[in-house]
Design a protein around this motif. Structure first.
Motif, PDB file in Angstrom:
ATOM      1  N   GLU A   1      18.994 -30.419 -30.955  1.00 23.34           N
ATOM      2  CA  GLU A   1      20.448 -30.476 -30.807  1.00 23.34           C
ATOM      3  C   GLU A   1      20.890 -30.995 -29.446  1.00 23.34           C
ATOM      4  OE1 GLU A   1      22.091 -26.681 -31.678  1.00 23.34           O
ATOM      5  OE2 GLU A   1      21.437 -26.676 -33.769  1.00 23.34           O
ATOM      6  N   LEU A   2      19.953 -31.162 -28.496  1.00 22.82           N
ATOM      7  CA  LEU A   2      20.311 -31.616 -27.157  1.00 22.82           C
ATOM      8  C   LEU A   2      20.516 -33.124 -27.118  1.00 22.82           C
ATOM      9  CD1 LEU A   2      17.936 -29.468 -24.895  1.00 22.82           C
ATOM     10  CD2 LEU A   2      20.175 -28.895 -25.838  1.00 22.82           C
ATOM     11  N   VAL A   3      21.293 -33.560 -26.129  1.00 20.44           N
ATOM     12  CA  VAL A   3      21.553 -34.986 -25.949  1.00 20.44           C
ATOM     13  C   VAL A   3      21.181 -35.381 -24.532  1.00 20.44           C
ATOM     14  CG1 VAL A   3      23.415 -35.002 -27.662  1.00 20.44           C
ATOM     15  CG2 VAL A   3      23.955 -34.551 -25.259  1.00 20.44           C
ATOM     16  N   GLU A   4      21.168 -36.689 -24.289  1.00 25.10           N
ATOM     17  CA  GLU A   4      20.802 -37.187 -22.968  1.00 25.10           C
ATOM     18  C   GLU A   4      21.720 -36.594 -21.900  1.00 25.10           C
ATOM     19  OE1 GLU A   4      20.230 -41.471 -20.639  1.00 25.10           O
ATOM     20  OE2 GLU A   4      20.697 -41.412 -22.779  1.00 25.10           O
ATOM     21  N   GLY A   5      21.119 -36.139 -20.810  1.00 26.53           N
ATOM     22  CA  GLY A   5      21.880 -35.494 -19.742  1.00 26.53           C
ATOM     23  C   GLY A   5      21.783 -33.978 -19.760  1.00 26.53           C
ATOM     24  N   ASP A   6      21.398 -33.405 -20.924  1.00 28.97           N
ATOM     25  CA  ASP A   6      21.208 -31.957 -21.002  1.00 28.97           C
ATOM     26  C   ASP A   6      19.907 -31.563 -20.295  1.00 28.97           C
ATOM     27  OD1 ASP A   6      23.518 -31.688 -22.435  1.00 28.97           O
ATOM     28  OD2 ASP A   6      22.538 -31.609 -24.394  1.00 28.97           O
ATOM     29  N   GLU A   7      19.833 -30.319 -19.902  1.00 30.07           N
ATOM     30  CA  GLU A   7      18.647 -29.829 -19.198  1.00 30.07           C
ATOM     31  C   GLU A   7      18.160 -28.522 -19.822  1.00 30.07           C
ATOM     32  OE1 GLU A   7      19.581 -29.314 -15.111  1.00 30.07           O
ATOM     33  OE2 GLU A   7      19.808 -31.455 -14.685  1.00 30.07           O
ATOM     34  N   ILE A   8      16.845 -28.278 -19.653  1.00 32.99           N
ATOM     35  CA  ILE A   8      16.228 -27.007 -20.041  1.00 32.99           C
ATOM     36  C   ILE A   8      15.598 -26.409 -18.791  1.00 32.99           C
ATOM     37  CG2 ILE A   8      14.502 -25.873 -21.487  1.00 32.99           C
ATOM     38  CD1 ILE A   8      14.616 -28.263 -23.371  1.00 32.99           C
ATOM     39  N   VAL A   9      15.877 -25.137 -18.521  1.00 37.26           N
ATOM     40  CA  VAL A   9      15.212 -24.418 -17.431  1.00 37.26           C
ATOM     41  C   VAL A   9      14.167 -23.496 -18.055  1.00 37.26           C
ATOM     42  CG1 VAL A   9      15.477 -22.711 -15.602  1.00 37.26           C
ATOM     43  CG2 VAL A   9      17.171 -24.530 -15.859  1.00 37.26           C
ATOM     44  N   VAL A  10      12.919 -23.668 -17.632  1.00 35.37           N
ATOM     45  CA  VAL A  10      11.816 -22.880 -18.167  1.00 35.37           C
ATOM     46  C   VAL A  10      11.153 -22.117 -17.029  1.00 35.37           C
ATOM     47  CG1 VAL A  10       9.642 -22.928 -19.446  1.00 35.37           C
ATOM     48  CG2 VAL A  10      11.416 -24.607 -19.961  1.00 35.37           C
ATOM     49  N   SER A  11      11.083 -20.807 -17.168  1.00 35.99           N
ATOM     50  CA  SER A  11      10.409 -19.990 -16.156  1.00 35.99           C
ATOM     51  C   SER A  11       8.906 -20.169 -16.257  1.00 35.99           C
ATOM     52  CB  SER A  11      10.778 -18.513 -16.348  1.00 35.99           C
ATOM     53  OG  SER A  11       9.958 -17.700 -15.539  1.00 35.99           O
ATOM     54  N   THR A  12       8.260 -20.406 -15.101  1.00 43.79           N
ATOM     55  CA  THR A  12       6.806 -20.546 -15.104  1.00 43.79           C
ATOM     56  C   THR A  12       6.108 -19.200 -15.275  1.00 43.79           C
ATOM     57  OG1 THR A  12       6.771 -20.418 -12.690  1.00 43.79           O
ATOM     58  CG2 THR A  12       6.867 -22.607 -13.668  1.00 43.79           C
ATOM     59  N   SER A  13       6.872 -18.109 -15.284  1.00 41.24           N
ATOM     60  CA  SER A  13       6.276 -16.793 -15.524  1.00 41.24           C
ATOM     61  C   SER A  13       6.017 -16.542 -16.996  1.00 41.24           C
ATOM     62  CB  SER A  13       7.199 -15.687 -14.981  1.00 41.24           C
ATOM     63  OG  SER A  13       7.344 -15.806 -13.584  1.00 41.24           O
ATOM     64  N   ASN A  14       6.426 -17.477 -17.843  1.00 39.92           N
ATOM     65  CA  ASN A  14       6.244 -17.312 -19.282  1.00 39.92           C
ATOM     66  C   ASN A  14       4.780 -17.366 -19.685  1.00 39.92           C
ATOM     67  OD1 ASN A  14       8.753 -17.154 -20.989  1.00 39.92           O
ATOM     68  ND2 ASN A  14       9.330 -18.892 -19.706  1.00 39.92           N
ATOM     69  N   HIS A  15       4.460 -16.651 -20.751  1.00 37.29           N
ATOM     70  CA  HIS A  15       3.208 -16.831 -21.496  1.00 37.29           C
ATOM     71  C   HIS A  15       3.243 -18.243 -22.070  1.00 37.29           C
ATOM     72  CE1 HIS A  15       0.510 -16.402 -24.983  1.00 37.29           C
ATOM     73  NE2 HIS A  15      -0.024 -15.354 -24.369  1.00 37.29           N
ATOM     74  N   CYS A  16       2.083 -18.872 -22.222  1.00 38.91           N
ATOM     75  CA  CYS A  16       2.065 -20.267 -22.668  1.00 38.91           C
ATOM     76  C   CYS A  16       2.721 -20.450 -24.034  1.00 38.91           C
ATOM     77  CB  CYS A  16       0.633 -20.805 -22.693  1.00 38.91           C
ATOM     78  SG  CYS A  16      -0.398 -20.123 -23.997  1.00 38.91           S
ATOM     79  N   ALA A  17       2.773 -19.391 -24.858  1.00 34.82           N
ATOM     80  CA  ALA A  17       3.413 -19.502 -26.169  1.00 34.82           C
ATOM     81  C   ALA A  17       4.894 -19.821 -26.046  1.00 34.82           C
ATOM     82  CB  ALA A  17       3.233 -18.197 -26.949  1.00 34.82           C
ATOM     83  N   ASN A  18       5.519 -19.377 -24.953  1.00 33.94           N
ATOM     84  CA  ASN A  18       6.941 -19.662 -24.740  1.00 33.94           C
ATOM     85  C   ASN A  18       7.128 -20.641 -23.592  1.00 33.94           C
ATOM     86  OD1 ASN A  18       9.666 -19.282 -25.438  1.00 33.94           O
ATOM     87  ND2 ASN A  18       9.965 -17.739 -23.839  1.00 33.94           N
TER      88      ASN A  18
END
Length: 810
Positions: free
Chosen positions: A475-492
Motif C-alpha cells: 500500500e506504500l508509495v514512493e516517498g513513504d518510509e518504514i522505520v525498523v528497530s534493529t532490536s527485532n527478532h529476524c522474523a520481524n
C-alpha cells in the motif's frame, strides 16, 4: 535539627513574618508541622506517612535488582490469627505492629512459639487503635554479623522533585544497629539475640552498642571493619528499585513552584557469604526520627550531616564536589523544563490536584488489598504453579528449565484440553466451536477488546509477520518510509527489508543500542546524565508510514515503554501503522494497555505456556494477515485450557470462581474490560514469582562476576523502571566460550541455551559498542541466555550460580 541553628531555617515560614519569601535562604519546618506550612514533603506525599501504606506499596512494587523479605500483611489481629491457624510456620518470622515504633511493636515467631500469639492475653500492640494492622516477614538469613551479633543498617533516602520529575536519592551516611547478645539460630524467645532495633535494645546499658555511624563509601584497612564500599553498588541498586515505583504515587500533576522533597528512613539486612551478597529491605519509615536512641554526639552529627545536605544540595541546589556530596541521585536528573509564568500553577493548585490523584491511586490499591485473600509469598505461588505442570509432577528431579524464551513448559489444563479435542473430533461442530471459543479466550487473556481489534490465528508468528509485511508494504508509495528497530527478532526484521526492496521503499534502521551511551559497569548514570527519552524515541517523520518494533527483544530483556513513546509518534505521523512483536514480552507482562496505541500485536502461544500457534491482533479498519487451510483445532482447544490456567492462578489472591468466570467469558456475558483486573492479577503473581530468582542472577552478573557482561541496554536499571526489566537474562563471559558454559550447565541437569537466537542485529550492535568482533563472538558460541519463568525457583537459580562459579576460569 540538632546543632544547626534551627531558627535560621524557620524564620522565613512564620505566618506573621512580613518578609516571608523575600530572604535569600530557603527555610523549612520539620515533620510535625502542618503540611501546608512545610517544604520538607512533596505536595502529595501523605501516602508516605505510615508504615502500613509503605509496606503495602513495597509489597506491590515487586523488587527487581534488589530484594525484599517474604512478607504477609494483615488488616486486623483476627486475620493474622486466622493465618496462623491455617499455616504451619517454618523457620523464624518477625511480626510487626504497623502502627507502633521502637521496642513496642516487634516480636519473633518460630514454629515452637507461634501458637502463643493466638492467646488473647498476648499483647500485640502498644498504641490505641481499634483496628491494629500487622506485617509478618520471613526472618532474613543469614544475617549480617558484627562482633558475632546480628546487625541491620538504617539508611536514609529522599524523594525530591527535580525538573518536574520525582527523583530518588540515597545518603552515604548511615547507622549500624546491633542486637544485644551474640546471634544463634536458636533462642527464639530471647529478643536480645534476634532484635537489632535500636530503641528496643537501649534499655540494656551494659550490652547496648549504640548507633554506630558509618560512611557507605569509606574504605578501611582494618580487617575488623565492615567495608560497605564493597556493597554500596548493590545497596544503591536495591534502594533505587524500592523507591522508583513510589514515584508514580507521588508525581505532581504539574511542576511545583518551589523545591519539594520527602525524607525517608530505610532498614535493610545485608547478607554476605563467599558466593552471595544479598540486600533485604525490612522497613521504610517516612518521616524518620530526627533524634537518636543514644543522644551521643557522633550520632547527632550524622543526622545533622543529612539535614544540612538536604538544605544545601536539594533545597538550595548548591553544587558540591563528589567528595562533599551527602546525597546521591539514583536516576539521571532530567533536563530542566521551562514553564511560562502566566501558566505556572499556584502551590495550592499543585498540592490539591496532586493530593487528589494520589488519594485515588492509593484508594484503588487499598480496595484491591481488601478484596484479596492473604497475599501469597513467591514460594507459595511457585509451588502451586509447579503443581500444575506435568513437567514438574511427572518426575521427582526434572532438569532445571531456563529456556522459556525458546518454548515454555505447558500446564496440565492446556494438555488436557488438547487431549480432549484429539479424543473427540467432529470438525463441523466441535472444531468450529473450538476456534470461536479460542478467539474469545485469547481476547480476554491478552486484553484486546473485540470492538476495537480483529484476531487472526496462524501456524506461527513468523508467517504472520511475512504476511503483514507483504500486505502493508504493497500500500506504500514512493516517498513513504518504514522505520525498523534493529532490536527485532529476524522474523520481524528480514521480511520488511525484503518487501521494501521490491518496491524501492526507504527503510530507516533504528539502532537503539548504538545511540545509547555505554558505561562499563552497566547501570550507573552517565555524566552528564542523558535523558532516557532522547534515545528512546524512534526517528519518525511525517513520511513514516510503518514502524516495526519489538515490545521486548529476545536477547536484551528490557520491555520498551510503548504506552509512553507511541502516542507522541502518532501526532507526528497520524496514519502510522505500528507493528509490535510481543513474543518475548507476553509470557511476563499483561499487554492489554498497549491496545490503546498499537496497530498490530503478534504473539506466539508456545512461549506463553500454550500450544504452538501464532496470534495477531489487528486494529479495526487496518489490513489483516491472511490465513488459509483448516485451523489447528487441537491448538484452539489448548487456548481454552490456557485461559483456565490463568483464571485459576488469579484465584490464588482473589475471590473469583475460576469455573464460573471461565463460563462467563466463553458465553460472552463477561466483557474484556470486566475481565482485565482478573487477568492482570494473574500476571501480577507471575511478576512476583519471577522477581526474586531473576534479581539473584542479575545481581551476580552486575556485582559479583567481573568477567561476565550483561547483554542489555547501557543502563537499563537507570533509564527504565524495574518493572520494564524482564527475567530474560543474556550474558557473555570474556574468557570462556558460551558454548562451553551452556554444555557445563547441561551436564548438571540445567537447561539454558547459547547462540544468537535469530537476533544478530542487536547482538552485533552490542558487540560494536564494546569493540568486540561479531564473528569472533559467534565463533565462541554467541551469548548464554537464561530465560526465567514463573515456575522457576530461587533455589534453582542459586544452584545454577554454584555450578557456574565452579567452572575453572569463571
Amino acid at each position: 535539627m540538632s546543632q544547626i541553628d534551627q531558627s535560621d531555617y524557620e524564620s522565613d515560614y512564620q505566618p506573621d513574618n512580613p518578609n516571608r519569601g523575600k530572604q535569600n535562604v530557603t527555610k523549612m519546618i520539620w515533620s510535625n508541622s502542618r503540611r501546608k506550612d512545610a517544604t520538607n514533603h512533596l505536595p502529595n506525599s501523605a501516602i508516605l506517612d505510615s508504615k502500613w501504606t509503605l509496606a503495602l506499596l513495597q509489597t506491590e512494587t515487586l523488587l527487581l535488582g534488589g530484594q525484599t523479605v517474604e512478607t504477609e500483611m494483615f488488616s486486623s489481629r483476627s486475620s493474622f490469627e486466622s493465618y496462623l491457624r491455617a499455616n504451619k510456620l517454618t523457620g523464624l518470622h518477625v511480626l510487626k505492629d504497623a502502627a507502633s515504633n521502637g521496642a513496642g511493636g516487634i516480636w519473633i515467631l518460630s514454629p515452637s512459639t507461634s501458637q502463643k500469639f493466638l492467646s488473647p492475653s498476648t499483647p500485640l500492640t502498644n498504641v490505641t487503635t481499634t483496628t491494629p494492622k500487622y506485617v509478618l516477614q520471613k526472618y532474613s538469613l543469614p544475617p549480617m554479623l558484627v562482633n558475632s551479633r546480628k546487625a541491620h543498617v538504617r539508611l536514609y533516602a529522599l524523594l525530591s522533585i527535580k525538573n518536574s520529575r520525582v527523583i530518588p536519592y540515597i545518603s552515604k551516611t548511615a547507622f549500624l544497629h546491633l542486637s544485644n547478645k551474640e546471634w544463634t539460630a536458636g533462642e527464639e524467645e530471647d529478643d536480645e539475640v534476634h532484635i537489632s532495633n535500636c530503641c528496643a535494645n537501649s534499655g540494656n546499658g551494659e550490652r547496648f552498642a549504640g548507633e554506630i555511624c558509618v560512611d557507605l563509601e569509606e574504605r578501611s584497612n582494618d580487617p575488623n571493619d565492615y567495608n560497605f564500599y564493597q556493597t554500596y553498588g548493590l545497596i544503591r541498586q536495591t534502594i533505587r528499585t524500592t523507591l522508583l515505583p513510589f514515584t508514580t504515587y507521588t508525581s505532581p500533576s504539574s511542576p511545583p513552584p518551589s523545591p519539594q522533597f520527602s525524607y525517608l528512613g530505610i532498614d535493610v539486612i545485608i547478607s554476605r557469604t563467599p558466593s552471595l551478597t544479598k540486600i533485604d529491605v525490612l522497613e521504610i519509615n517516612a518521616p524518620p526520627s530526627l533524634d537518636t536512641a543514644t543522644g551521643l554526639k557522633d550520632a547527632e552529627m550524622t543526622h545533622e550531616k543529612n539535614v544540612k545536605g538536604i538544605v544545601e544540595e536539594i533545597v538550595l541546589g548548591r553544587r558540591k564536589t563528589e567528595e562533599e556530596r551527602v546525597w546521591h541521585n539514583l536516576v539521571p536528573i532530567p533536563p530542566e523544563v521551562t514553564v511560562e509564568k502566566e501558566n505556572a500553577p499556584t502551590t495550592n493548585t499543585t498540592s490539591q490536584r496532586s493530593e487528589s490523584i494520589m488519594r485515588m491511586k492509593y484508594a484503588l490499591l487499598e480496595r484491591r488489598f481488601a478484596k484479596t485473600k492473604t497475599p501469597p509469598t513467591p514460594s507459595l505461588v511457585q509451588n502451586w504453579c509447579r503443581s500444575q505442570f506435568q513437567y514438574y509432577t511427572s518426575s521427582t528431579s526434572p532438569p532445571s528449565f531456563f529456556e522459556n524464551a525458546g518454548g515454555a513448559q505447558v500446564p496440565s489444563p492446556v494438555t488436557s484440553s488438547m487431549l480432549s479435542s484429539l479424543s473427540n473430533r467432529w470438525r463441523s461442530n466441535h472444531g468450529a466451536l473450538q476456534k470461536s471459543q479460542a478467539v474469545t479466550a485469547l481476547q480476554h487473556l491478552l486484553g484486546f477488546s473485540p470492538s476495537e481489534f480483529d484476531i487472526d490465528l496462524n501456524v506461527n508468528s513468523t508467517m504472520i509477520f511475512k504476511d503483514l509485511a507483504r500486505i502493508c508494504v504493497q500500500e506504500l508509495v514512493e516517498g513513504d518510509e518504514i522505520v525498523v528497530s534493529t532490536s527485532n527478532h529476524c522474523a520481524n526484521y528480514d521480511c520488511w527489508i525484503e518487501e521494501a526492496e521490491k518496491k524501492n521503499i526507504k527503510v530507516v534502521k533504528w539502532d537503539v543500542l548504538k545511540n545509547m551511551p555505554h558505561h562499563p559497569h552497566g547501570w550507573f548514570p552517565t555524566n552528564p546524565p542523558t535523558p532516557p527519552t532522547s534515545t528512546l524515541l524512534p526517528p519518525i517523520t511525517p513520511r513514516t508510514k510503518i514502524l516495526v518494533i519489538p515490545h521486548s527483544s529476545n536477547v536484551l530483556g528490557v520491555l520498551a515503554p510503548l504506552p509512553d513513546i507511541l502516542p507522541p509518534l502518532l501526532s507526528i505521523s497520524p496514519k502510522l501503522r505500528i507493528i509490535t512483536d510481543g513474543v518475548a514480552a507476553a509470557p511476563h507482562r499483561y499487554v492489554g494497555p498497549l491496545s490503546s496505541s498499537t496497530t498490530h500485536y503478534v504473539v506466539s502461544l508456545h512461549k506463553l505456556f500454550g500450544p504452538h500457534l501464532g496470534v495477531c491482533f489487528t486494529r479495526k479498519s487496518h489490513p489483516r494477515p491472511t490465513t488459509s487451510g483448516t485451523p489447528n483445532f487441537e491448538a484452539c482447544s489448548g487456548c481454552l485450557g490456557l485461559l483456565s490456567y490463568f483464571l485459576s492462578l488469579s484465584s490464588l489472591t482473589s475471590s473469583l470462581d475460576p469455573s464460573q468466570t471461565y463460563s462467563s467469558i466463553l458465553s460472552r456475558s463477561l466483557t474484556v474490560p470486566q475481565s482485565r483486573p482478573l487477568i492482570q492479577n494473574a500476571f501480577h503473581l507471575i511478576e512476583l514469582s519471577e522477581s526474586l530468582p531473576s534479581s539473584l542472577l542479575l545481581d551476580k552478573i552486575r556485582f559479583k562476576w567481573p568477567n561476565v557482561n550483561l547483554i542489555s541496554h547501557f543502563d537499563d536499571d537507570i533509564s527504565f523502571s524495574q518493572r520494564l526489566r524482564l527475567p530474560l537474562i543474556t550474558f557473555y563471559h570474556t574468557s570462556l566460550p558460551s558454548s562451553l558454559v551452556s554444555e557445563m550447565l547441561k551436564s548438571e541437569n540445567i537447561v539454558v541455551r547459547n547462540g544468537t537466537f535469530l537476533s544478530d542485529e542487536p547482538l552485533k550492535c552490542w558487540c560494536d559498542n564494546r569493540r568486540l568482533g561479531f564473528e569472533e563472538f559467534k565463533r565462541r558460541g554467541g551469548a548464554v541466555r537464561v530465560s526465567i519463568a514463573h515456575y522457576n525457583t530461587r533455589e534453582e537459580v542459586e544452584r545454577m550460580c554454584e555450578v557456574l562459579e565452579g567452572i575453572e576460569g569463571w
